[in-house]
Design a protein around this motif. Structure first.
Motif, PDB file in Angstrom:
ATOM      1  N   MET A 210       0.852  -1.198   0.000  1.00 39.27           N
ATOM      2  CA  MET A 210       0.000   0.000   0.000  1.00 39.27           C
ATOM      3  C   MET A 210       0.879   1.236   0.000  1.00 39.27           C
ATOM      4  O   MET A 210       1.805   1.359   0.806  1.00 39.27           O
ATOM      5  CB  MET A 210      -0.926  -0.008   1.224  1.00 39.27           C
ATOM      6  N   SER A 211       0.606   2.162  -0.911  1.00 38.51           N
ATOM      7  CA  SER A 211       1.417   3.366  -1.056  1.00 38.51           C
ATOM      8  C   SER A 211       1.156   4.341   0.090  1.00 38.51           C
ATOM      9  O   SER A 211       0.221   4.184   0.874  1.00 38.51           O
ATOM     10  CB  SER A 211       1.111   4.042  -2.390  1.00 38.51           C
ATOM     11  N   ARG A 212       1.990   5.375   0.140  1.00 37.24           N
ATOM     12  CA  ARG A 212       1.828   6.389   1.187  1.00 37.24           C
ATOM     13  C   ARG A 212       0.501   7.118   1.028  1.00 37.24           C
ATOM     14  O   ARG A 212      -0.163   7.457   2.022  1.00 37.24           O
ATOM     15  CB  ARG A 212       2.989   7.384   1.112  1.00 37.24           C
ATOM     16  N   PHE A 213       0.088   7.355  -0.209  1.00 33.06           N
ATOM     17  CA  PHE A 213      -1.203   8.016  -0.449  1.00 33.06           C
ATOM     18  C   PHE A 213      -2.351   7.162   0.087  1.00 33.06           C
ATOM     19  O   PHE A 213      -3.265   7.671   0.738  1.00 33.06           O
ATOM     20  CB  PHE A 213      -1.377   8.256  -1.955  1.00 33.06           C
ATOM     21  N   ASP A 214      -2.300   5.862  -0.181  1.00 34.58           N
ATOM     22  CA  ASP A 214      -3.357   4.974   0.301  1.00 34.58           C
ATOM     23  C   ASP A 214      -3.411   4.967   1.821  1.00 34.58           C
ATOM     24  O   ASP A 214      -4.498   4.999   2.421  1.00 34.58           O
ATOM     25  CB  ASP A 214      -3.126   3.561  -0.220  1.00 34.58           C
ATOM     26  N   ARG A 215      -2.249   4.913   2.453  1.00 34.66           N
ATOM     27  CA  ARG A 215      -2.217   4.911   3.923  1.00 34.66           C
ATOM     28  C   ARG A 215      -2.752   6.222   4.483  1.00 34.66           C
ATOM     29  O   ARG A 215      -3.430   6.236   5.523  1.00 34.66           O
ATOM     30  CB  ARG A 215      -0.797   4.654   4.419  1.00 34.66           C
ATOM     31  N   TYR A 216      -2.442   7.312   3.786  1.00 34.32           N
ATOM     32  CA  TYR A 216      -2.913   8.622   4.237  1.00 34.32           C
ATOM     33  C   TYR A 216      -4.445   8.699   4.184  1.00 34.32           C
ATOM     34  O   TYR A 216      -5.088   9.107   5.156  1.00 34.32           O
ATOM     35  CB  TYR A 216      -2.287   9.720   3.373  1.00 34.32           C
ATOM     36  N   ILE A 217      -5.029   8.314   3.049  1.00 39.64           N
ATOM     37  CA  ILE A 217      -6.479   8.357   2.897  1.00 39.64           C
ATOM     38  C   ILE A 217      -7.139   7.385   3.876  1.00 39.64           C
ATOM     39  O   ILE A 217      -8.150   7.709   4.519  1.00 39.64           O
ATOM     40  CB  ILE A 217      -6.889   8.026   1.456  1.00 39.64           C
ATOM     41  N   LEU A 218      -6.574   6.195   3.982  1.00 41.05           N
ATOM     42  CA  LEU A 218      -7.159   5.182   4.863  1.00 41.05           C
ATOM     43  C   LEU A 218      -7.132   5.637   6.315  1.00 41.05           C
ATOM     44  O   LEU A 218      -8.102   5.428   7.064  1.00 41.05           O
ATOM     45  CB  LEU A 218      -6.407   3.862   4.708  1.00 41.05           C
ATOM     46  N   SER A 219      -6.044   6.276   6.730  1.00 43.24           N
ATOM     47  CA  SER A 219      -5.959   6.759   8.118  1.00 43.24           C
ATOM     48  C   SER A 219      -6.993   7.843   8.381  1.00 43.24           C
ATOM     49  O   SER A 219      -7.614   7.891   9.456  1.00 43.24           O
ATOM     50  CB  SER A 219      -4.557   7.284   8.417  1.00 43.24           C
ATOM     51  N   GLN A 220      -7.209   8.720   7.374  1.00 42.46           N
ATOM     52  CA  GLN A 220      -8.228   9.754   7.525  1.00 42.46           C
ATOM     53  C   GLN A 220      -9.621   9.135   7.652  1.00 42.46           C
ATOM     54  O   GLN A 220     -10.421   9.538   8.497  1.00 42.46           O
ATOM     55  CB  GLN A 220      -8.184  10.692   6.314  1.00 42.46           C
ATOM     56  N   LEU A 221      -9.901   8.148   6.816  1.00 48.89           N
ATOM     57  CA  LEU A 221     -11.206   7.499   6.853  1.00 48.89           C
ATOM     58  C   LEU A 221     -11.448   6.778   8.172  1.00 48.89           C
ATOM     59  O   LEU A 221     -12.522   6.886   8.764  1.00 48.89           O
ATOM     60  CB  LEU A 221     -11.324   6.515   5.688  1.00 48.89           C
ATOM     61  N   LEU A 222     -10.457   6.043   8.639  1.00 52.90           N
ATOM     62  CA  LEU A 222     -10.618   5.292   9.888  1.00 52.90           C
ATOM     63  C   LEU A 222     -10.762   6.229  11.083  1.00 52.90           C
ATOM     64  O   LEU A 222     -11.546   5.954  12.004  1.00 52.90           O
ATOM     65  CB  LEU A 222      -9.438   4.349  10.091  1.00 52.90           C
ATOM     66  N   THR A 223     -10.016   7.327  11.070  1.00 50.25           N
ATOM     67  CA  THR A 223     -10.100   8.282  12.179  1.00 50.25           C
ATOM     68  C   THR A 223     -11.489   8.904  12.255  1.00 50.25           C
ATOM     69  O   THR A 223     -12.112   8.950  13.323  1.00 50.25           O
ATOM     70  CB  THR A 223      -9.040   9.379  12.019  1.00 50.25           C
ATOM     71  N   LEU A 224     -11.976   9.384  11.112  1.00 48.76           N
ATOM     72  CA  LEU A 224     -13.305  10.003  11.100  1.00 48.76           C
ATOM     73  C   LEU A 224     -14.399   8.972  11.350  1.00 48.76           C
ATOM     74  O   LEU A 224     -15.410   9.262  11.987  1.00 48.76           O
ATOM     75  CB  LEU A 224     -13.539  10.707   9.768  1.00 48.76           C
ATOM     76  N   PHE A 225     -14.180   7.751  10.850  1.00 43.92           N
ATOM     77  CA  PHE A 225     -15.151   6.684  11.112  1.00 43.92           C
ATOM     78  C   PHE A 225     -15.251   6.410  12.612  1.00 43.92           C
ATOM     79  O   PHE A 225     -16.360   6.276  13.151  1.00 43.92           O
ATOM     80  CB  PHE A 225     -14.726   5.417  10.369  1.00 43.92           C
ATOM     81  N   GLY A 226     -14.118   6.333  13.288  1.00 44.65           N
ATOM     82  CA  GLY A 226     -14.139   6.110  14.729  1.00 44.65           C
ATOM     83  C   GLY A 226     -14.836   7.240  15.462  1.00 44.65           C
ATOM     84  O   GLY A 226     -15.596   7.005  16.409  1.00 44.65           O
ATOM     85  N   PHE A 227     -14.609   8.477  15.008  1.00 39.29           N
ATOM     86  CA  PHE A 227     -15.247   9.629  15.659  1.00 39.29           C
ATOM     87  C   PHE A 227     -16.760   9.582  15.497  1.00 39.29           C
ATOM     88  O   PHE A 227     -17.517   9.716  16.470  1.00 39.29           O
ATOM     89  CB  PHE A 227     -14.689  10.925  15.075  1.00 39.29           C
ATOM     90  N   PHE A 228     -17.231   9.404  14.253  1.00 40.15           N
ATOM     91  CA  PHE A 228     -18.672   9.390  14.013  1.00 40.15           C
ATOM     92  C   PHE A 228     -19.346   8.186  14.682  1.00 40.15           C
ATOM     93  O   PHE A 228     -20.464   8.298  15.199  1.00 40.15           O
ATOM     94  CB  PHE A 228     -18.958   9.383  12.515  1.00 40.15           C
ATOM     95  N   ALA A 229     -18.673   7.040  14.668  1.00 39.12           N
ATOM     96  CA  ALA A 229     -19.236   5.862  15.326  1.00 39.12           C
ATOM     97  C   ALA A 229     -19.377   6.108  16.825  1.00 39.12           C
ATOM     98  O   ALA A 229     -20.392   5.738  17.435  1.00 39.12           O
ATOM     99  CB  ALA A 229     -18.355   4.641  15.069  1.00 39.12           C
TER     100      ALA A 229
END
Length: 371
Positions: A1-20
């Motif tokens: 997984m590239s750095r871009f993928d990790r960056y987007i994925l980390s943003q998604l997981l962080t916001l997902f955890g917050f909203f959940a």
């Protein structure tokens, strides 16, 4: 997984955890208030309240995960667009298919969480919750067995035991039930016994008299009985413990032992098939919610005012998919052979996502007009 993928994925997981966390908290507070009042009123301590709350969390989390997926995907995509990060990545040669990769990985990760909840944690928590509720009912009933004291466990109820012998026999029992405005029923018995069975604690009164006074006609009816069984849970004002239903059972039992499940629960083949396959469909819906939200938002170009029009379109599409899901419930429950219909919303969402991505990246690419 590239750095871009990790960056987007980390943003998604962080916001997902917050909203959940926010959504679970809202649901928890809404349900916990009534539960707290009921338990405290019945004399339970805070530890019992916390244990029941924890056991109810898997069901609450399962309900909010798809919504949290949608909110996280929309928020992150909108922020990447308004900060021109998506525009930069597209200018460097990233196609819509390539941009969708971290979103797809995010959807699969949440789908795995949903699978663990629906197949393992939720059935186990419901089973344990049923046991704890049964224990609480029995414990509250046991506390009512106090000799020589008139007890009022709930408004309109009066309970009295003159003596409790060493062998557990209750002597000279008095029970008055005036909860109904139409009549008042009074039971007296020379002896009584506390009996526990699968449906809860029962008070079996022996050699007694039942008197019912009707308010409207002012008449008194009396009945002598040799033995009479009274549900003690009515004295505790506690909700009845639900019998073991199909949502308490593991997915393996629902699929491999469907005949035994139907015989034990009295459910139809369609209901059993729907419960089993709905658990898989709920997990796959998380992937669809993530990908289709991202694909729809990619249809819009850069705008300093955000992507509210695309967000509204994505939300409408997901509402329509949920409507399709609701429409297939009754046919499946009536006819078990129609169980593939439970995956129709997932199939429609997948086809729509692929179509949108193909449309914005292929020869029929939509012209983006910046605002």
């Amino acid at each position: 997984m590239s750095r871009f993928d990790r960056y987007i994925l980390s943003q998604l997981l962080t916001l997902f955890g917050f909203f959940a966390l926010v959504l679970v908290s809202v649901y928890w507070v809404n349900n916990a208030v009534g539960l707290f009042d009921a338990l405290i009123a019945s004399g339970q301590n805070v530890s019992v309240f916390l244990s029941l709350t924890v056991l109810s969390l898997p069901n609450v989390i399962r309900s909010v995960l798809p919504v949290a997926v949608f909110l996280a995907t929309v928020y992150v995509t909108n922020r990447l667009s308004t900060e021109s990060e998506l525009t930069v990545m597209q200018a460097t040669g990233f196609s819509p298919w390539r941009l969708t990769k971290p979103v797809l990985v995010f959807g699969v990760a949440v789908s795995f969480m949903m699978s663990v909840l629906t197949h393992f944690l939720e059935p186990a928590s419901l089973t344990e919750l049923s046991k704890r509720q049964q224990e609480i009912t029995e414990n509250v009933a046991a506390r009512l067995l106090t000799e020589g004291t008139f007890l009022h466990p709930t408004p309109g109820m009066t309970f009295y035991i003159r003596e409790i012998s060493s062998d557990g026999v209750l002597r000279d029992v008095f029970l008055s039930d005036s909860r109904s405005p139409e009549h008042t029923t009074t039971y007296t018995a020379a002896e009584a016994y506390l009996v526990n069975d699968d449906s809860g604690a029962k008070l079996v009164m022996v050699n007694g008299l039942a008197q019912q006074h009707t308010t409207s006609s002012d008449r008194l009816l009396t009945t002598d009985f040799a033995d009479f069984s009274y549900d003690i849970s009515a004295l505790t004002n506690a909700s009845e413990t639900r019998s073991k239903d199909i949502n308490y059972l593991s997915t393996y039992d629902l699929l491999a032992n469907a005949d035994a499940v139907m015989q034990r629960t009295g459910r139809s083949p369609g209901q059993v098939a729907y419960e089993a396959h709905a658990r898989f469909a709920q997990a796959s819906a998380c992937i669809v919610f993530a990908v289709i939200s991202f694909a729809v938002l990619l249809m819009g170009g850069f705008s300093r005012f955000g992507m509210w029009r695309q967000i509204l379109i994505a939300f409408t599409i997901l509402i329509l998919l949920e409507a399709v899901k609701a429409a297939v419930v009754d046919p499946i429950r009536k006819d078990a052979t129609l169980w593939p219909l439970i995956y129709l919303p997932t199939l429609l969402g997948t086809v729509l996502s692929v179509g949108i991505l193909r449309m914005i990246s292929g020869p029929f690419r939509i012209k983006k007009v910046p605002a």
